[in-house]
Structures are given as structure tokens and as C-alpha cells.
Enzyme design. Structure first.
Site, PDB file in Angstrom:
ATOM      1  N   HIS A 135      11.844  13.828   5.483  1.00  0.00           N
ATOM      2  CA  HIS A 135      11.719  13.664   6.899  1.00  0.00           C
ATOM      3  C   HIS A 135      12.700  14.525   7.689  1.00  0.00           C
ATOM      4  O   HIS A 135      12.483  14.822   8.867  1.00  0.00           O
ATOM      5  CB  HIS A 135      11.920  12.158   7.168  1.00  0.00           C
ATOM      6  CG  HIS A 135      12.177  11.711   8.535  1.00  0.00           C
ATOM      7  ND1 HIS A 135      13.153  10.828   8.862  1.00  0.00           N
ATOM      8  CD2 HIS A 135      11.545  12.036   9.685  1.00  0.00           C
ATOM      9  CE1 HIS A 135      13.134  10.588  10.144  1.00  0.00           C
ATOM     10  NE2 HIS A 135      12.174  11.293  10.672  1.00  0.00           N
ATOM     11  N   HIS A 175      10.386   3.294   1.443  1.00  0.00           N
ATOM     12  CA  HIS A 175      10.063   2.184   2.346  1.00  0.00           C
ATOM     13  C   HIS A 175       8.734   1.584   1.917  1.00  0.00           C
ATOM     14  O   HIS A 175       7.758   2.324   1.683  1.00  0.00           O
ATOM     15  CB  HIS A 175       9.898   2.662   3.789  1.00  0.00           C
ATOM     16  CG  HIS A 175      11.141   3.186   4.428  1.00  0.00           C
ATOM     17  ND1 HIS A 175      12.241   2.405   4.718  1.00  0.00           N
ATOM     18  CD2 HIS A 175      11.455   4.438   4.857  1.00  0.00           C
ATOM     19  CE1 HIS A 175      13.174   3.142   5.294  1.00  0.00           C
ATOM     20  NE2 HIS A 175      12.731   4.385   5.385  1.00  0.00           N
ATOM     21  N   ASP A 177      19.463   4.798   7.005  1.00  0.00           N
ATOM     22  CA  ASP A 177      18.741   3.647   6.447  1.00  0.00           C
ATOM     23  C   ASP A 177      18.777   3.687   4.923  1.00  0.00           C
ATOM     24  O   ASP A 177      18.651   2.650   4.268  1.00  0.00           O
ATOM     25  CB  ASP A 177      17.296   3.568   6.971  1.00  0.00           C
ATOM     26  CG  ASP A 177      16.527   4.869   6.843  1.00  0.00           C
ATOM     27  OD1 ASP A 177      17.143   5.941   6.902  1.00  0.00           O
ATOM     28  OD2 ASP A 177      15.293   4.808   6.694  1.00  0.00           O
ATOM     29  N   HIS A 192      17.972  11.735   0.597  1.00  0.00           N
ATOM     30  CA  HIS A 192      17.906  11.910   2.063  1.00  0.00           C
ATOM     31  C   HIS A 192      19.126  11.223   2.668  1.00  0.00           C
ATOM     32  O   HIS A 192      19.464  10.112   2.269  1.00  0.00           O
ATOM     33  CB  HIS A 192      16.597  11.269   2.533  1.00  0.00           C
ATOM     34  CG  HIS A 192      16.342  11.286   4.004  1.00  0.00           C
ATOM     35  ND1 HIS A 192      16.776  12.277   4.853  1.00  0.00           N
ATOM     36  CD2 HIS A 192      15.647  10.401   4.790  1.00  0.00           C
ATOM     37  CE1 HIS A 192      16.360  12.001   6.090  1.00  0.00           C
ATOM     38  NE2 HIS A 192      15.693  10.872   6.078  1.00  0.00           N
ATOM     39  N   ASP A 234      11.142   9.143   2.176  1.00  0.00           N
ATOM     40  CA  ASP A 234      10.382   8.675   3.346  1.00  0.00           C
ATOM     41  C   ASP A 234       8.874   8.929   3.239  1.00  0.00           C
ATOM     42  O   ASP A 234       8.075   8.132   3.753  1.00  0.00           O
ATOM     43  CB  ASP A 234      10.875   9.384   4.615  1.00  0.00           C
ATOM     44  CG  ASP A 234      12.130   8.737   5.187  1.00  0.00           C
ATOM     45  OD1 ASP A 234      12.362   7.551   4.938  1.00  0.00           O
ATOM     46  OD2 ASP A 234      12.868   9.443   5.902  1.00  0.00           O
ATOM     47  N   GLU A 252      19.559  10.192   5.866  1.00  0.00           N
ATOM     48  CA  GLU A 252      19.429   9.266   7.002  1.00  0.00           C
ATOM     49  C   GLU A 252      19.969   7.896   6.602  1.00  0.00           C
ATOM     50  O   GLU A 252      19.784   7.414   5.484  1.00  0.00           O
ATOM     51  CB  GLU A 252      17.981   9.170   7.514  1.00  0.00           C
ATOM     52  CG  GLU A 252      17.945   8.483   8.874  1.00  0.00           C
ATOM     53  CD  GLU A 252      16.622   8.609   9.634  1.00  0.00           C
ATOM     54  OE1 GLU A 252      15.631   9.097   9.073  1.00  0.00           O
ATOM     55  OE2 GLU A 252      16.602   8.201  10.815  1.00  0.00           O
ATOM     56  N   TYR A 257       3.195   4.363  10.275  1.00  0.00           N
ATOM     57  CA  TYR A 257       4.400   5.076   9.824  1.00  0.00           C
ATOM     58  C   TYR A 257       4.199   6.590   9.949  1.00  0.00           C
ATOM     59  O   TYR A 257       5.047   7.308  10.489  1.00  0.00           O
ATOM     60  CB  TYR A 257       4.646   4.680   8.372  1.00  0.00           C
ATOM     61  CG  TYR A 257       5.864   5.239   7.703  1.00  0.00           C
ATOM     62  CD1 TYR A 257       7.042   4.509   7.637  1.00  0.00           C
ATOM     63  CD2 TYR A 257       5.832   6.484   7.077  1.00  0.00           C
ATOM     64  CE1 TYR A 257       8.158   5.007   6.976  1.00  0.00           C
ATOM     65  CE2 TYR A 257       6.939   6.989   6.431  1.00  0.00           C
ATOM     66  CZ  TYR A 257       8.094   6.240   6.381  1.00  0.00           C
ATOM     67  OH  TYR A 257       9.193   6.740   5.728  1.00  0.00           O
ATOM     68  N   HIS A 264      14.819   2.659  15.332  1.00  0.00           N
ATOM     69  CA  HIS A 264      15.094   3.621  16.411  1.00  0.00           C
ATOM     70  C   HIS A 264      13.886   3.861  17.326  1.00  0.00           C
ATOM     71  O   HIS A 264      13.422   4.977  17.530  1.00  0.00           O
ATOM     72  CB  HIS A 264      15.775   4.903  15.940  1.00  0.00           C
ATOM     73  CG  HIS A 264      15.099   5.693  14.839  1.00  0.00           C
ATOM     74  ND1 HIS A 264      13.806   6.078  14.879  1.00  0.00           N
ATOM     75  CD2 HIS A 264      15.596   6.199  13.687  1.00  0.00           C
ATOM     76  CE1 HIS A 264      13.522   6.794  13.805  1.00  0.00           C
ATOM     77  NE2 HIS A 264      14.593   6.858  13.061  1.00  0.00           N
TER      78      HIS A 264
HETATM   79 FE1  FEO Z   1      14.393   9.437   7.402  1.00  0.00          FE
HETATM   80 FE2  FEO Z   1      13.881   6.267   6.004  1.00  0.00          FE
HETATM   81  O1  FEO Z   1      14.812   7.729   6.776  1.00  0.00           O
END
Ligand code: FEO
Length: 395
Positions: free
Chosen positions: A144, A224, A82, A78, A163, A80, A191, A24
Site C-alpha cells: 500500500h 487484515h 497498524d 510494511h 495489505d 504502516e 477495502y 483514518h
Molecule cells: Fe497500509 Fe494495513 O496498512
């Protein structure tokens, strides 16, 4: 990538997204990974899932260890997408699994994927006994998103913070002692700067809270990138330094764009002036560099100069995008100054300064504007502006 044990009976079963270059708007030049962790115990637990197009790969990794139908718990740290967008597929296979998450995330799961899930909600401090292992949950709003939480493996002192402490870094290796340390820290900084920078005050508080609660980490396994096992305190200290501003050094960053080379000439003269004061200077022309790189350079800088020519009585489009982006990321404690050339009418310097003031930035006044092409006197003024800003940055 195949499943990898991170401790006895705990496996990394995530996926590596080698080709992702745009998260994004964040330029992920080294790709990313979506990490998920499988616990084999009296109860089988999966911590986090992955992006929807990798659902089958996640399930294949789980199958290397156990039949995914046997999963008892899916921990969703989370919402989100991803991490969560494969949840419907995984939950369909793991049909007896209970989803464990917090109340905010429960609401978000329903809003994203419908109500057809068996969800149990937890709060900070709640635990889930799997058998020989215990998971403890710690809600981490805004790290996040408001729904974010950390999962902590009590017996092994492993923190799974989703995250937080991550990096967009695709690798065939899973651990910090297996990859180049400089590259790892560079991606961790990129990041932090591009995702977590606006949350700096919350990060400082959360780290203090986690340490005070005795949640000392032998390992930090984010969702991640690379797992921190050699020295988890290194990334914790880096977060403390970034979020408190302690990492800021005598560094001046100049971000600009140019139409016919005038703002470029100004940027170079400003850079010379700043460098004459002995500070580190970094110059980035947008369209040669991207916002992601510029934002990362700003993370540890004390001063930022932004240059834009005036186009149609306003900022150049790349600079308008940059100002919008950086205003949202709210870097703290920097000095800002603005410069640029104009032709038949001004506008860019005024608009940049206004955007910065609106974002709460400390703006060095006045900015510097040059009509058409800078002459030697103009370039002397540019040099002097660079020198002045560098002097302030050294204070
Ligand atoms: Fe806030 Fe890796 O998503």
C-alpha cells in the site's frame, strides 16, 4: 482469538480488533484484524506484527506455540503503524531476532522507532531458508505504501501480501470457507475502493508480474481480515476487474447533501430519470451515509452525480469533504455531473466541477443549478439530466 494453524507448522498469531470503527477516516463497520504468521522450522520466523496496543496479545499467541525469545526472524512487509507499531515491544522480547525487510522499509523503521534494531535488507527475488520452508520476497511499492512487499512461502504456495487482498472484517473465523461469501466480498470491495483504488494501474501490473513469475497461490494470507484458501483466484480476479474497470456496470450513483430539501428534491428527480433508462441507481445523502459507503458504491458505477446546496458561496461542508476524498482516490473511467440549489448566490456546482476537472475526471457539462426551490419545470430538467447521464453510462 487463539493461534490457528494455516498449514503444518505455520500459525496465524494475529489479533482481532472488534471495536475499530474508524481507520483514518474509513468507517470500519465490521472492525478489523491485524494478521501475523508464525513459522516453526529450524529457524523461527514471524511475518508481520500488529498495532501497538495489541502487542501483548500477539506475544501471548506466539507463546501458545513457542517462546517468543526463540524467534530468529521478524519479517516486516510494511511500515504502516497498524502492522509495525508493536515492533519495538516484540523485538525487545525476541531479542535475538533479525528483522528482514527491504531498504525503504528499513529507513522507515529507523525513522519511526529508532536505530536500535538488527535489520537485514532484501530485494525482490531474494529468499530466506528457514529449514524445510523457504520465504521469497517480492517488493510491491504502493501496495500500500512505497515500502510494501509480499512474502511468498515457496513450498506451500502461500502469498502473504500484507495489505493487498485484505478486508477490514473482524471475525472469530480465519478462512474464506468459514464466513459468508457475500459479506466477505462486500468487505473486500469496500477495502479496495477506500484504500487501494488510486493504485489501480500498479495493481494490474503487479498481478501480471506475480502471475508471470509463477507465484501461483494456493492460499493468500493478507494482514487484515480473512485468509483466502477455498478459491484465492476469486479475489485475484476481483482485483483484476476492479483495477482494470471491467467490474464497472450500468450503474449511476447519486451522492448529495441538502439544507432545506431543494437539492434532495433534485436528487430524487435525477434518480427517477436515470432509473427510467433501466440502469441501477443508488442514492446516498451524506450525513445519512458516510464517505466510505459512497466510495464503495462508486467502485462499480459508470456515472456519478454529486449534488450540493451553496453555503457561503461554496460547497456544503460534507460535499467538500467528499470531493476532496474522492479526488484523492482517483476512480478511473466514470462520468461525473454536478447539481444543486442556491439562494442568494451560486458557487457549489462551479466548485464541484472545478475540483473534479482538477482531479482529471470526465465532467458532463453543464451542471444543473436551481434557485431556492425547484418547480415542476426544474424537476423535469433534473429528470432529463438523470436520463442523459444514464444513457451515457450505458454506452
Ligand atoms: Fe497500509 Fe494495513 O496498512
Amino acid at each position: 482469538m487463539v493461534k490457528t494453524p494455516i498449514a503444518e507448522d505455520i500459525y496465524w498469531v494475529g489479533v482481532v480488533d472488534w471495536n475499530l470503527r474508524d481507520f483514518h477516516g474509513y468507517v470500519t463497520r465490521r472492525g478489523t484484524s491485524y494478521n501475523a504468521y508464525l513459522f516453526l522450522d529450524d529457524k523461527i520466523a514471524l511475518v508481520d506484527t500488529v498495532k501497538y496496543m495489541f502487542a501483548d496479545e500477539l506475544l501471548a499467541h506466539v507463546r501458545e506455540v513457542i517462546d517468543p525469545e526463540k524467534i530468529d526472524y521478524i519479517i516486516v512487509n510494511h511500515i504502516e503503524m497498524d502492522h509495525s507499531s508493536s515492533l519495538p515491544t516484540v523485538a525487545k522480547i525476541a531479542k535475538n531476532a533479525t528483522i528482514i525487510t527491504n531498504e525503504r522499509c528499513r529507513e522507515a523503521i529507523i525513522e519511526h522507532y529508532g536505530a536500535d534494531f538488527n535489520i537485514k535488507t532484501i530485494k525482490s527475488g531474494d529468499t530466506l531458508k528457514l529449514g524445510k520452508r523457504t520465504l521469497m520476497f517480492n517488493e510491491a511499492p504502493m501496495l500500500h505504501w512505497p515500502d510494501s512487499m509480499f512474502t511468498y512461502v515457496v513450498e506451500d504456495k502461500i502469498l502473504m501480501p500484507n495489505d493487498a487482498f485484505g478486508q477490514h472484517f473482524a471475525s472469530s473465523k480465519r478462512f474464506d470457507d468459514e464466513v459468508d461469501e457475500h459479506t466477505l466480498m462486500e468487505e473486500a470491495a469496500t477495502y479496495y475502493a477506500n484504500i487501494l483504488m488510486p493504485l489501480a494501474p500498479l495493481i494490474t501490473r503487479k498481478i501480471q508480474e506475480v502471475v508471470a513469475a509463477g507465484l501461483i497461490c494456493c492460499m493468500i494470507a493478507p494482514s487484515h481480515g480473512i485468509i483466502w484458501r477455498k478459491d484465492p483466484s476469486k479475489i485475484i480476479q476481483a482485483y483484476v476487474d476492479w483495477s482494470s474497470g471491467k467490474a464497472a456496470k450500468n450503474k449511476v450513483v447519486i451522492v448529495y447533501d441538502t439544507m432545506w430539501g431543494s437539492t434532495d428534491k433534485m436528487a430524487r428527480a435525477i434518480a427517477d430519470g436515470a432509473a427510467s433508462e433501466g440502469v441501477e441507481v443508488k442514492v446516498l445523502k451524506l450525513r445519512a451515509s458516510d464517505n466510505t459507503e459512497a466510495i464503495t458504491e462508486i467502485l462499480e458505477a459508470k456515472a456519478v452525480l454529486v449534488g450540493s446546496p451553496t453555503l457561503n458561496n461554496q460547497m456544503f461542508p460534507t460535499i467538500a469533504s467528499f470531493m476532496n476524498h474522492i479526488a484523492g482516490l482517483k476512480p478511473q473511467g466514470k462520468i461525473w455531473s454536478f447539481f444543486g440549489s442556491y439562494g442568494w448566490g451560486k458557487g457549489a456546482v462551479r466548485d464541484m466541477a472545478e475540483a473534479a476537472r482538477k482531479a482529471g475526471f470526465e465532467v458532463h457539462e453543464p451542471g444543473l443549478e436551481v434557485r431556492f426551490v425547484p418547480d415542476q419545470e426544474d424537476l423535469k430538467q433534473c429528470f432529463e439530466l438523470g436520463r442523459q447521464i444514464a444513457t451515457e453510462a450505458k454506452k
